[in-house]
Design an enzyme around this catalytic site. Structure first.
Site, short mmCIF file in Angstrom:
data_model
loop_
_atom_site.label_atom_id
_atom_site.label_comp_id
_atom_site.label_asym_id
_atom_site.label_seq_id
_atom_site.Cartn_x
_atom_site.Cartn_y
_atom_site.Cartn_z
N ALA A 71 -9.57 5.82 35.19
CA ALA A 71 -10.35 7.01 35.50
C ALA A 71 -9.80 7.67 36.75
O ALA A 71 -9.36 7.00 37.68
CB ALA A 71 -11.83 6.65 35.71
N VAL A 72 -9.83 8.99 36.73
CA VAL A 72 -9.47 9.79 37.89
C VAL A 72 -10.61 10.77 38.11
O VAL A 72 -11.10 11.40 37.16
CB VAL A 72 -8.13 10.55 37.67
CG1 VAL A 72 -7.83 11.48 38.84
CG2 VAL A 72 -6.99 9.55 37.47
N GLU A 104 -7.74 0.94 24.29
CA GLU A 104 -8.45 1.76 23.32
C GLU A 104 -8.75 3.10 24.00
O GLU A 104 -9.05 3.15 25.18
CB GLU A 104 -9.78 1.14 22.88
CG GLU A 104 -9.65 -0.13 22.08
CD GLU A 104 -9.63 -1.39 22.93
OE1 GLU A 104 -9.35 -2.47 22.38
OE2 GLU A 104 -9.86 -1.30 24.16
N ASN A 109 -9.87 12.22 22.65
CA ASN A 109 -9.29 12.39 23.98
C ASN A 109 -7.78 12.62 23.88
O ASN A 109 -6.97 11.77 24.23
CB ASN A 109 -9.62 11.18 24.86
CG ASN A 109 -9.36 11.46 26.33
OD1 ASN A 109 -8.66 12.41 26.68
ND2 ASN A 109 -9.91 10.60 27.18
N TYR A 116 -0.70 8.48 27.48
CA TYR A 116 -0.30 7.11 27.12
C TYR A 116 1.01 7.12 26.32
O TYR A 116 1.85 6.26 26.52
CB TYR A 116 -1.42 6.41 26.35
CG TYR A 116 -2.70 6.25 27.14
CD1 TYR A 116 -2.67 5.90 28.49
CD2 TYR A 116 -3.93 6.44 26.56
CE1 TYR A 116 -3.84 5.78 29.23
CE2 TYR A 116 -5.10 6.31 27.28
CZ TYR A 116 -5.06 5.97 28.62
OH TYR A 116 -6.21 5.83 29.34
#
Length: 151
Positions: A71-72, A104, A109, A116
């Protein structure tokens, strides 16, 4: 300038704030505390000065590393922070005997999936109804160990 360093229990409040701002179904404080306390986890934070702006939570399994949470802070996204966190994770675990990394990600998204993929992850399957908030499917992604930044 962002510095990547190990997360500590003292960072829980900042982690929780970012998590709640980033995800519709955030992890609980106890879930983070549990991962931070495990000797088999690699938990890294991205800091601007003393301020936490992002993190990656990674757990070691028998034959793979599981990237459990990335997370950012929304105000700091699109600045390469997630990439820097994951690249540092790959550096720190480079000599490990694990076969690779798995994660996952929500099928919706697309930005995360693209990120990724640029880091060498490939789709490997679907977990049906994985997310509890809306039963959305998750894309399972895999990155073999030993990849260089060029792929």
């Amino acid at each position: 300038m962002v510095e990547i360093r190990a997360l500590e229990l003292a960072h829980l409040s900042a982690i929780e704030t970012i998590e709640q701002r980033t995800y519709p179904t955030p992890w609980s404080r106890s879930m983070f505390a549990s991962e931070l306390a495990k000797p088999t986890s690699v938990c890294l934070g991205a800091f601007e000065g003393d301020r936490l702006v992002g993190y990656v939570i990674n757990s070691r399994y028998v034959d793979a590393w599981h990237v459990m949470n990335v997370a950012v802070d929304p105000d700091h996204q699109r600045r390469g922070i997630a990439t820097a966190l994951l690249e540092r994770l790959f550096e720190l675990t480079r000599g490990d005997e694990r076969e690779g990394y798995t994660l996952e990600v929500r099928l919706s998204n697309e930005d995360a999936i693209r990120l990724y993929e640029t880091l060498g992850f490939e789709p490997r399957g679907i977990r049906r109804g994985y997310y509890t908030d809306n039963r959305e499917d998750a894309l399972i992604m895999w990155r073999p160990s030993g990849l260089t930044p060029e792929g």
